[in-house]
Motif scaffolding. Sequence first.
Motif, PDB file in Angstrom:
ATOM      1  N   ALA A 183     -62.026 -23.527 -23.166  1.00  0.00           N
ATOM      2  CA  ALA A 183     -62.841 -22.685 -24.053  1.00  0.00           C
ATOM      3  C   ALA A 183     -62.212 -22.728 -25.439  1.00  0.00           C
ATOM      4  N   PHE A 184     -62.971 -22.252 -26.434  1.00  0.00           N
ATOM      5  CA  PHE A 184     -62.443 -22.184 -27.799  1.00  0.00           C
ATOM      6  C   PHE A 184     -61.270 -21.202 -27.852  1.00  0.00           C
ATOM      7  N   GLU A 185     -60.215 -21.620 -28.553  1.00  0.00           N
ATOM      8  CA  GLU A 185     -59.094 -20.710 -28.815  1.00  0.00           C
ATOM      9  C   GLU A 185     -59.583 -19.546 -29.698  1.00  0.00           C
ATOM     10  N   SER A 218     -63.376 -18.544 -30.974  1.00  0.00           N
ATOM     11  CA  SER A 218     -64.775 -18.983 -30.948  1.00  0.00           C
ATOM     12  C   SER A 218     -65.514 -18.643 -32.239  1.00  0.00           C
ATOM     13  N   PRO A 219     -66.256 -19.631 -32.766  1.00  0.00           N
ATOM     14  CA  PRO A 219     -67.040 -19.335 -33.975  1.00  0.00           C
ATOM     15  C   PRO A 219     -68.143 -18.303 -33.725  1.00  0.00           C
ATOM     16  N   ASP A 220     -68.406 -17.998 -32.454  1.00  0.00           N
ATOM     17  CA  ASP A 220     -69.450 -16.979 -32.205  1.00  0.00           C
ATOM     18  C   ASP A 220     -68.910 -15.555 -32.359  1.00  0.00           C
ATOM     19  N   ARG A 221     -67.624 -15.437 -32.710  1.00  0.00           N
ATOM     20  CA  ARG A 221     -66.992 -14.140 -32.959  1.00  0.00           C
ATOM     21  C   ARG A 221     -67.138 -13.175 -31.775  1.00  0.00           C
ATOM     22  N   GLY A 278     -70.186 -14.256 -27.043  1.00  0.00           N
ATOM     23  CA  GLY A 278     -70.448 -14.885 -25.742  1.00  0.00           C
ATOM     24  C   GLY A 278     -71.556 -15.917 -25.819  1.00  0.00           C
ATOM     25  N   LEU A 279     -71.601 -16.661 -26.918  1.00  0.00           N
ATOM     26  CA  LEU A 279     -72.656 -17.671 -27.070  1.00  0.00           C
ATOM     27  C   LEU A 279     -72.134 -19.086 -26.817  1.00  0.00           C
ATOM     28  N   ALA A 280     -70.812 -19.261 -26.851  1.00  0.00           N
ATOM     29  CA  ALA A 280     -70.270 -20.596 -26.561  1.00  0.00           C
ATOM     30  C   ALA A 280     -70.423 -20.854 -25.053  1.00  0.00           C
ATOM     31  N   ARG A 281     -70.445 -22.130 -24.690  1.00  0.00           N
ATOM     32  CA  ARG A 281     -70.893 -22.466 -23.341  1.00  0.00           C
ATOM     33  C   ARG A 281     -69.869 -22.245 -22.225  1.00  0.00           C
ATOM     34  N   ASP A 282     -68.668 -21.828 -22.587  1.00  0.00           N
ATOM     35  CA  ASP A 282     -67.794 -21.395 -21.489  1.00  0.00           C
ATOM     36  C   ASP A 282     -68.340 -20.111 -20.877  1.00  0.00           C
ATOM     37  N   ALA A 337     -57.286 -29.808 -31.203  1.00  0.00           N
ATOM     38  CA  ALA A 337     -56.946 -30.291 -29.848  1.00  0.00           C
ATOM     39  C   ALA A 337     -58.178 -30.857 -29.136  1.00  0.00           C
ATOM     40  N   MET A 338     -59.355 -30.303 -29.443  1.00  0.00           N
ATOM     41  CA  MET A 338     -60.582 -30.788 -28.783  1.00  0.00           C
ATOM     42  C   MET A 338     -60.885 -32.240 -29.128  1.00  0.00           C
ATOM     43  N   LYS A 339     -60.360 -32.677 -30.291  1.00  0.00           N
ATOM     44  CA  LYS A 339     -60.670 -34.044 -30.723  1.00  0.00           C
ATOM     45  C   LYS A 339     -59.509 -35.004 -30.447  1.00  0.00           C
ATOM     46  N   GLU A 340     -58.477 -34.519 -29.786  1.00  0.00           N
ATOM     47  CA  GLU A 340     -57.333 -35.392 -29.480  1.00  0.00           C
ATOM     48  C   GLU A 340     -57.559 -36.137 -28.170  1.00  0.00           C
ATOM     49  N   GLY A 353     -65.570 -34.579 -26.836  1.00  0.00           N
ATOM     50  CA  GLY A 353     -64.585 -33.699 -27.461  1.00  0.00           C
ATOM     51  C   GLY A 353     -65.071 -32.267 -27.604  1.00  0.00           C
ATOM     52  N   GLN A 354     -65.707 -31.772 -26.545  1.00  0.00           N
ATOM     53  CA  GLN A 354     -66.267 -30.419 -26.619  1.00  0.00           C
ATOM     54  C   GLN A 354     -65.707 -29.538 -25.492  1.00  0.00           C
ATOM     55  N   ILE A 355     -66.058 -28.269 -25.556  1.00  0.00           N
ATOM     56  CA  ILE A 355     -65.837 -27.358 -24.430  1.00  0.00           C
ATOM     57  C   ILE A 355     -67.209 -27.019 -23.879  1.00  0.00           C
ATOM     58  N   PRO A 356     -67.347 -26.643 -22.615  1.00  0.00           N
ATOM     59  CA  PRO A 356     -66.290 -26.479 -21.622  1.00  0.00           C
ATOM     60  C   PRO A 356     -66.062 -27.741 -20.795  1.00  0.00           C
ATOM     61  N   THR A 357     -64.863 -27.802 -20.203  1.00  0.00           N
ATOM     62  CA  THR A 357     -64.600 -28.769 -19.128  1.00  0.00           C
ATOM     63  C   THR A 357     -64.190 -27.968 -17.903  1.00  0.00           C
ATOM     64  N   PHE A 411     -67.495 -32.359 -17.165  1.00  0.00           N
ATOM     65  CA  PHE A 411     -67.923 -31.806 -18.446  1.00  0.00           C
ATOM     66  C   PHE A 411     -69.411 -31.554 -18.328  1.00  0.00           C
ATOM     67  N   GLU A 412     -70.016 -30.928 -19.330  1.00  0.00           N
ATOM     68  CA  GLU A 412     -71.414 -30.473 -19.347  1.00  0.00           C
ATOM     69  C   GLU A 412     -71.557 -29.182 -18.535  1.00  0.00           C
ATOM     70  N   SER A 413     -71.871 -28.113 -19.250  1.00  0.00           N
ATOM     71  CA  SER A 413     -71.941 -26.803 -18.598  1.00  0.00           C
ATOM     72  C   SER A 413     -72.940 -26.787 -17.433  1.00  0.00           C
ATOM     73  N   GLY A 414     -74.074 -27.479 -17.588  1.00  0.00           N
ATOM     74  CA  GLY A 414     -75.056 -27.483 -16.503  1.00  0.00           C
ATOM     75  C   GLY A 414     -74.488 -28.124 -15.241  1.00  0.00           C
ATOM     76  N   ARG A 456     -80.272 -16.107 -24.948  1.00  0.00           N
ATOM     77  CA  ARG A 456     -79.303 -15.299 -25.708  1.00  0.00           C
ATOM     78  C   ARG A 456     -78.952 -15.953 -27.037  1.00  0.00           C
ATOM     79  N   ARG A 457     -79.119 -17.243 -27.118  1.00  0.00           N
ATOM     80  CA  ARG A 457     -78.764 -17.928 -28.370  1.00  0.00           C
ATOM     81  C   ARG A 457     -79.725 -17.574 -29.500  1.00  0.00           C
ATOM     82  N   LEU A 458     -80.819 -16.908 -29.175  1.00  0.00           N
ATOM     83  CA  LEU A 458     -81.718 -16.451 -30.245  1.00  0.00           C
ATOM     84  C   LEU A 458     -81.117 -15.266 -30.991  1.00  0.00           C
TER      85      LEU A 458
HETATM   86  N1  GTB Z   1     -74.249 -30.138 -23.568  1.00  0.00           N
HETATM   87  C1  GTB Z   1     -72.902 -29.625 -23.634  1.00  0.00           C
HETATM   88  C2  GTB Z   1     -72.695 -28.570 -22.516  1.00  0.00           C
HETATM   89  O1  GTB Z   1     -73.676 -27.954 -22.105  1.00  0.00           O
HETATM   90  O2  GTB Z   1     -71.554 -28.410 -22.063  1.00  0.00           O
HETATM   91  C3  GTB Z   1     -72.698 -29.017 -25.013  1.00  0.00           C
HETATM   92  C4  GTB Z   1     -71.286 -28.546 -25.214  1.00  0.00           C
HETATM   93  C5  GTB Z   1     -71.137 -27.907 -26.588  1.00  0.00           C
HETATM   94  O3  GTB Z   1     -72.082 -27.859 -27.388  1.00  0.00           O
HETATM   95  N2  GTB Z   1     -69.944 -27.410 -26.836  1.00  0.00           N
HETATM   96  C6  GTB Z   1     -69.662 -26.801 -28.114  1.00  0.00           C
HETATM   97  C7  GTB Z   1     -68.475 -27.487 -28.746  1.00  0.00           C
HETATM   98  O4  GTB Z   1     -67.530 -27.822 -28.086  1.00  0.00           O
HETATM   99  C8  GTB Z   1     -69.305 -25.321 -27.917  1.00  0.00           C
HETATM  100  S1  GTB Z   1     -70.616 -24.417 -27.162  1.00  0.00           S
HETATM  101  N3  GTB Z   1     -68.552 -27.663 -30.065  1.00  0.00           N
HETATM  102  C9  GTB Z   1     -67.488 -28.264 -30.825  1.00  0.00           C
HETATM  103  C10 GTB Z   1     -67.791 -29.666 -31.227  1.00  0.00           C
HETATM  104  O5  GTB Z   1     -68.828 -30.227 -30.797  1.00  0.00           O
HETATM  105  O6  GTB Z   1     -66.961 -30.208 -31.945  1.00  0.00           O
HETATM  106  C11 GTB Z   1     -71.894 -24.462 -28.464  1.00  0.00           C
HETATM  107  C12 GTB Z   1     -71.782 -23.284 -29.389  1.00  0.00           C
HETATM  108  C13 GTB Z   1     -70.906 -23.318 -30.440  1.00  0.00           C
HETATM  109  C14 GTB Z   1     -70.855 -22.224 -31.321  1.00  0.00           C
HETATM  110  C15 GTB Z   1     -71.701 -21.154 -31.125  1.00  0.00           C
HETATM  111  N4  GTB Z   1     -71.662 -20.037 -32.031  1.00  0.00           N
HETATM  112  O7  GTB Z   1     -70.839 -20.004 -32.941  1.00  0.00           O
HETATM  113  O8  GTB Z   1     -72.475 -19.104 -31.897  1.00  0.00           O
HETATM  114  C16 GTB Z   1     -72.585 -21.145 -30.050  1.00  0.00           C
HETATM  115  C17 GTB Z   1     -72.612 -22.211 -29.195  1.00  0.00           C
END
Ligand code: GTB
Length: 216
Positions: free
Chosen positions: A7-9, A11-14, A17-21, A44-47, A57-61, A70-73, A172-174
């Motif tokens: 997960a994000f150390e 999160s930009p969602d502050r 609970g909108l990030a996919r972890d 670290a996500m891009k390393e 290079g994304q979360i979650p794994t 990888f891929e939340s679904g 919820r992302r709306l």
């Molecule tokens: N299809 C993939 C999945 O379902 O796992 C998509 C994964 C994804 O989009 N991860 C994002 C990520 O790692 C975080 S969740 N982004 C960094 C990057 O790509 O470099 C998406 C997300 C990010 C931020 C907000 N927010 O700030 O509200 C909401 C959702």
Amino acid sequence: MTPVITAFESSPDRGRGLARDMQVRWAFEEVGQPYDVRLLSFKAMKEAAHIGMHPFGQIPTYEEDGLVLFESGAIIFHIAERHPGLLPTDANARARAISWMFAALNTVEPPITAREAAILMERDQPWHEARLPLVEDRIRKRLGELSARLGDSEWLDGDFSAGDILMISALRRLGRSSLLAENDNLASYVARGEARPAFQRAFAAQLKVFKAAAKA
Ligand code: GTB
């Protein structure tokens, strides 16, 4: 081994609970499976170490006993297959619940994420003002269709399922936009999901991470 997710150390969602972890945490909580979280900085996500686990290079794994996903679904599907409670046992009902998982990810969520991108990344573009209403109309169309199908039902198809986790997470992302409120039954559906004890525990866990990062 206890499964470990990333997960994000910070999160930009502050902490909203909108990030996919969040939906992966929610699935774990629904089935009562303890999990650990490894927090990652954007750097670290891009390393290489992380790219080896997640090609984009994304979360979650998800890691467990040598299995890396990888891929939340896909992660939620894996959790739902391993534990009772998120997919029906009847084969046809199970197939329908899986259809809803795909519908959330492939049909309902794309215009919602397009709107986020328009607002967050395309605001300075000369075509932004013209594009945003088009994207919002696409969302309206989908939500109208979803609302008609949901009707007065509590969940998408019988008992609560992994399809509901993914659909409610997409809606919820709306955020605070009025788009959701235009369909009363969808707003109530999201509220019902958010009221579930498993959602509340997952939400509190990710909020704790955000608050700790904000303090540091
Ligand atoms: N299809 C993939 C999945 O379902 O796992 C998509 C994964 C994804 O989009 N991860 C994002 C990520 O790692 C975080 S969740 N982004 C960094 C990057 O790509 O470099 C998406 C997300 C990010 C931020 C907000 N927010 O700030 O509200 C909401 C959702």
